[in-house]
Design an enzyme around this catalytic site. Structure first.
Site, PDB file in Angstrom:
ATOM      1  N   HIS A 373       0.783  -1.233   0.000  1.00 61.26           N
ATOM      2  CA  HIS A 373       0.000   0.000   0.000  1.00 61.26           C
ATOM      3  C   HIS A 373       0.807   1.272   0.000  1.00 61.26           C
ATOM      4  O   HIS A 373       0.233   2.362   0.055  1.00 61.26           O
ATOM      5  CB  HIS A 373      -0.947   0.040   1.205  1.00 61.26           C
ATOM      6  N   LYS A 564      -8.536  14.277   3.987  1.00 68.64           N
ATOM      7  CA  LYS A 564      -7.734  13.052   3.993  1.00 68.64           C
ATOM      8  C   LYS A 564      -6.834  13.139   5.205  1.00 68.64           C
ATOM      9  O   LYS A 564      -6.753  14.188   5.858  1.00 68.64           O
ATOM     10  CB  LYS A 564      -6.913  12.928   2.703  1.00 68.64           C
ATOM     11  N   ARG A 565      -6.142  12.045   5.554  1.00 67.48           N
ATOM     12  CA  ARG A 565      -5.189  12.126   6.655  1.00 67.48           C
ATOM     13  C   ARG A 565      -4.207  13.283   6.392  1.00 67.48           C
ATOM     14  O   ARG A 565      -3.859  13.553   5.238  1.00 67.48           O
ATOM     15  CB  ARG A 565      -4.416  10.806   6.795  1.00 67.48           C
ATOM     16  N   LYS A 570       0.944  14.423   1.358  1.00 65.94           N
ATOM     17  CA  LYS A 570      -0.354  14.788   0.769  1.00 65.94           C
ATOM     18  C   LYS A 570      -0.455  16.299   0.516  1.00 65.94           C
ATOM     19  O   LYS A 570      -1.352  16.759  -0.179  1.00 65.94           O
ATOM     20  CB  LYS A 570      -1.495  14.298   1.665  1.00 65.94           C
ATOM     21  N   THR A 672      -8.205   6.945  -2.699  1.00 61.77           N
ATOM     22  CA  THR A 672      -9.571   6.492  -2.978  1.00 61.77           C
ATOM     23  C   THR A 672     -10.557   7.620  -2.755  1.00 61.77           C
ATOM     24  O   THR A 672     -11.653   7.605  -3.304  1.00 61.77           O
ATOM     25  CB  THR A 672      -9.967   5.290  -2.095  1.00 61.77           C
ATOM     26  N   LYS A 676     -14.196   8.836  -4.836  1.00 61.43           N
ATOM     27  CA  LYS A 676     -15.511   9.199  -4.275  1.00 61.43           C
ATOM     28  C   LYS A 676     -15.950  10.555  -4.814  1.00 61.43           C
ATOM     29  O   LYS A 676     -17.115  10.756  -5.171  1.00 61.43           O
ATOM     30  CB  LYS A 676     -15.445   9.246  -2.743  1.00 61.43           C
TER      31      LYS A 676
HETATM   32  C1  LIG Z   1     -11.880   7.534   1.434  1.00 61.75           C
HETATM   33  C2  LIG Z   1     -11.414   7.901   2.798  1.00 61.75           C
HETATM   34  C3  LIG Z   1     -10.048   8.065   3.054  1.00 61.75           C
HETATM   35  C4  LIG Z   1      -8.982   7.954   1.975  1.00 61.75           C
HETATM   36  O1  LIG Z   1      -8.806   9.233   1.400  1.00 61.75           O
HETATM   37  P1  LIG Z   1      -7.533   9.580   0.491  1.00 61.75           P
HETATM   38  O2  LIG Z   1      -7.859  10.920  -0.040  1.00 61.75           O
HETATM   39  O3  LIG Z   1      -7.462   8.527  -0.571  1.00 61.75           O
HETATM   40  O4  LIG Z   1      -6.350   9.581   1.376  1.00 61.75           O
HETATM   41  C5  LIG Z   1      -9.648   8.391   4.335  1.00 61.75           C
HETATM   42  N1  LIG Z   1     -10.547   8.555   5.329  1.00 61.75           N
HETATM   43  C6  LIG Z   1     -11.866   8.421   5.118  1.00 61.75           C
HETATM   44  C7  LIG Z   1     -12.804   8.636   6.246  1.00 61.75           C
HETATM   45  C8  LIG Z   1     -12.345   8.084   3.851  1.00 61.75           C
HETATM   46  O5  LIG Z   1     -13.673   7.938   3.667  1.00 61.75           O
END
Ligand SMILES: *Cc1c(COP(=O)(O)O)cnc(C)c1O
Length: 832
Positions: A373, A564-565, A570, A672, A676
């Site tokens: 990952h 995101k985190r 990032k 991911t 979304k």
């Molecule tokens: C989809 C999702 C992530 C992943 O987000 P990235 O932008 O791909 O890092 C992290 N936390 C939550 C709550 C999510 O729904």
């Protein structure tokens, strides 16, 4: 009805499953509310109504789960186990209602209580048993496996405390424990009779049997029980209900016999805590490991319990013969976290079932499959040999044996190359020798996959290039996906029904069909409706931001979102620098052509990650200055939404115009969140990183805002990076740095952002923030101008949704199934 035949209670037959009609639903809801829960009034929180409804739905799930299990018991079928330290499930109620196709009936049933499904559903606490993308991926995968009727069981840990709750105090992140089980978890069913015993510590002795074979015995161990809690995973309208089995640690009954006998009763009881600590808390580190002993205990606890579960089931049905075991099993390891499973399966086969090493190794290496990952070196797990020797002495012996045989293979491939052997050894030499867990996973698996095309290529050419030369056939790509049920149908019901009104609703089960709405991208009436839905979703988010942050978002403004985190790679920092630049323009009076924006940030920092926490503080300070400035109000609003989680994302992704996916190229394995947003019609501003590349390929370069250096260029630039020259050569960046350095955002907190300023200016900044700033600002300007042209933007928005078909986790899981798992879908008969 259940019948007694002698003392054996016959399994309740499928045909007796609880009925799905509205009046039976109302009856069951009432019965659970009044009798199971013992309530007589709906309180303000609607908590008990939620519980009663959850139990009503669970009855239907349990019946189907039993039928699914019965099918698998009756039929010798190949199965997959998805083993993951994280499952970021979010809420379950609405998802179950959707997948069981009970939405209309449940709405009607709730009318008897004068309640809306949405309000009741909000009483549910998120199941936050994961950090971010990796854990949410596991959750989307379970939904897709069940929806494709694949025999897949999830194995994870039932943490008492999941991902911490984040509060923001004076701009700082404050962590609070997430006591998610406090009000009960109605979805799970405990099965204490299926508990497994997990060994720790002790030592290994040897004895030779009469035939001269050596047996290693792991003795004087401190054992812990693993008790399973089963959570049902419903497929989408297909009668399948799979299982997520979560393990809880408990003390064994005899854990303290000696101390009982010695009279130290209280001390003995207190020792129970040690056993129960294992599953007490989720480690809140995303893409970095902290090397704590308890974490290794968690990893072994999960791996051993899950493998024992599967092997015990096998032996129970087919006896202790493993000839064709590998034909019926595959174990998918979600990152290196459970990679000790490779050695544990060897231990079970060789020690417990006395298989020869060769035979056991053949089984292991035809059942284990590993998903990588991350490319970040700090996330590659290593454990000190000394810790292994103390905690898992028998597993260390097995790892040594695997390594000795593996290094023989390396020596054959690269004769005389001691350097190669050193580089590939499962044991890293040095003052404190370490076990390289990723290498163990690669050596022990028949499949190694990355999670986006670029990521897999970088694994093959970089991090794992020697392994790729050794075993090119093991390596493959599986680009991530997200479930369109949760991430479109459920979170954006208005857009879902607009789409269905044009193309029917087959896209929910066959998401490639979403491309059919492409036909309407230029249709004015359709665009109008598309915009109306987006506006309503933006209002829903604006209400949330107002309530949680006290900042007023205006739905006519561009919603620019990065959630995101929080991590340096990032680059939330790059985003906030752009915000400061916009603010600087406003201060200078350069507001002609300035397109009004609302910028939203959200995300948690690992509690020990100093820079990530500084970045949160900077975002909050910048937001506070801007939001208080009356001159900025018409053009710019900035908010940091606390406690970003799955339920928050459900509101956020439906309301976003511009999705920020701006990681340093070569660092984000897939992403991911980007998918979304795309499904919900956001346009991406992003770098050529992770799955962004494939998103751009699908939607076309015209409908994607691209900026920044490539992964390859980034490597080059790092050799001779001069951020000071970039700052001097870019007036916009120079002014932003001056504002930062002047203390404009920290007037009464001198020096607190010095480390951030220095990081940007540092020639060894691995994230190349200054490097990409100029092209980012230009690209943001293009995005603004595109947004000004409403029709143009709507076309892009529709085209993004229409092109998102590839990013369904159904597609991803079909790929896993075709290339790695080779499972056949279950053929269940439909009951009532
Ligand atoms: C989809 C999702 C992530 C992943 O987000 P990235 O932008 O791909 O890092 C992290 N936390 C939550 C709550 C999510 O729904």
């Amino acid at each position: 009805m259940a019948k007694n035949s002698g003392s054996v209670c016959v399994v309740k037959h499928w045909q007796d499953a609880p009925k799905m009609d509205e009046s039976t639903l109302v009856d069951d809801l009432t019965r659970h509310f009044y009798y199971t829960l013992g309530r007589d009034k709906v309180g303000e929180s609607q908590l008990y109504l939620y519980h009663a409804l959850a139990l009503t739905i669970r009855d239907r799930l349990v019946a189907r789960c039993r039928a699914t299990n019965q099918y698998l018991a009756d039929k010798k079928t190949r199965k997959a186990a998805y083993i993951s330290l994280e499952f970021l499930m979010g809420r379950a109620l609405s998802n179950a209602v959707l997948n069981l196709d009970l939405e209309d009936k449940v709405r009607d049933a709730l009318k008897e209580y004068c309640c809306e499904l949405e309000t009741v559903a909000q009483a549910e606490h998120d199941a936050g048993l994961g950090n971010g993308g990796l854990g949410r991926l596991a959750a989307c995968f379970l939904d897709s496996c069940a929806s494709l009727a694949l025999p897949v069981i999830g194995y994870g840990i039932r943490y008492e405390y999941g991902m911490f709750n984040q509060k923001i105090e004076q701009g700082h992140q404050v962590e609070q424990p997430d006591n998610w089980l406090r009000e009960g978890h109605p979805w799970e069913l405990a099965a204490p009779e299926k508990a497994k015993r997990i060994k720790f510590s002790g030592h290994v002795v040897s004895h030779i049997d009469r035939s001269g074979r050596e047996h290693r015995e792991w003795i004087d161990t401190q054992d812990v029980l693993a008790v399973p809690y089963d959570v049902p995973i419903p497929g989408y309208k297909n009668e399948v209900v799979n299982t997520l089995r979560l393990w809880k640690s408990e003390a064994t009954d005899e854990f303290d016999l000696n101390e009982f006998n010695a009279g130290s009763y209280s001390e003995a009881v207190a020792k129970k805590n040690l056993a129960e600590q294992i599953t007490m808390v989720l480690y809140p580190n995303d893409t970095s490991e902290n090397g704590k002993e308890l974490r290794l205990r968690q990893q072994y606890f999960l791996s051993s319990a899950s493998l024992q579960d599967i092997v015990d089931n096998w032996v129970e049905r087919y006896g202790p013969s493993f000839n064709d075991f590998a034909d019926y099993h595959v174990f998918q390891l979600n990152d290196t976290h459970p990679s000790i499973a490779v050695a544990e399966l060897m231990r079970i086969l060789v020690d417990d079932y006395e298989l020869e090493w060769q035979e056991a190794w053949q089984i292991t290496t035809s059942t284990m499959a590993y998903t990588n990952h991350t490319l970040l070196p700090e996330a590659l797990e290593k454990w000190p040999v000394s810790l292994f020797a103390r905690l898992l002495p028998r597993l260390l012996e097995i790892i040594y044996e695997i390594n000795a045989r593996f290094l023989t293979e390396v020596a054959l491939k690269w004769p005389g190359d001691i350097g190669k052997q050193r580089a590939l050894s499962l044991i890293e030499e040095g003052e404190q020798p370490q076990v390289r867990m990723a290498y163990l996973a690669i050596v022990g698996s028949y499949s190694v996959n990355g999670v986006a095309a670029l990521h897999t290529e970088l694994l093959k050419s970089g991090l794992f290039s020697d392994f790729y030369q050794l075993w090119p056939e093991k390596f493959n790509n599986k680009t991530n996906g997200v479930t369109p049920r949760r991430w479109l149908s459920h979170c954006n019901p208005q857009l879902a029904s607009l789409i269905s009104s044009k193309i029917g609703d087959a896209w929910k089960a066959d998401f490639a069909k979403i491309s059919d709405i492409r036909r309407y991208f230029d249709n004015k009436a359709f665009q109008q409706k598309w915009q109306q839905v987006k506006l309503e979703n933006k209002q829903r988010l604006a209400d949330l931001v107002s309530k949680e942050c006290g900042v007023e978002f205006d739905v006519t403004m561009l919603f620019d979102v990065q959630v995101k985190r929080i991590h340096e790679y990032k680059r939330q920092l790059l985003n906030i620098l752009h915000v400061i630049h916009l603010y600087d323009r406003i201060c200078r009076g350069d507001t002609e052509n300035l397109v009004p924006r609302c910028v939203l940030f959200g995300g948690k920092a690992a509690p020990g990650y100093y820079m990530a926490k500084k970045i949160i503080k900077l975002i909050n300070n910048v937001a506070s200055v801007i939001n208080q400035d009356r001159a900025a109000h018409p053009f710019l609003r900035v908010a940091f939404l606390p406690n970003y989680n799955v339920s928050a994302m459900e509101v956020i992704c439906a309301a976003t115009d511009l999705s920020e996916q701006i990681s340093t190229a070569g660092k984000e394995a897939s992403g991911t969140g980007n998918m979304k947003f795309m499904m919900n019609g956001a346009v991406t501003i992003g770098t050529l990183d992770g799955a962004n590349i494939e998103i751009r390929e699908c939607v076309g370069a015209d409908n994607f805002f691209l900026f920044g250096v490539t992964a390859e260029q980034a490597q080059q630039i790092r050799q001779d990076y001069k951020p000071m020259e970039i700052i001097d050569g870019c007036i916009e960046l120079k002014r932003v740095m001056q504002l930062l350095e002047s203390g404009h955002f920290n007037l009464f907190e001198p020096g607190i952002f010095d480390d951030i300023v220095n990081a940007i200016k540092c020639p060894s900044d691995p994230w190349l923030v200054a490097q990409d700033f100029p092209s980012y600002v230009k690209c943001q300007e293009n995005a603004s101008q595109a947004y000004e042209d409403k029709e143009h933007w709507l076309r892009m928005s529709i085209l993004n949704t229409a092109a998102s078909g590839k990013f369904s986790s159904d597609r991803t899981i079909q790929d896993y199934c075709d290339d790695i798992w080779r499972l056949s879908p279950m053929q269940l008969i439909t009951a009532n």
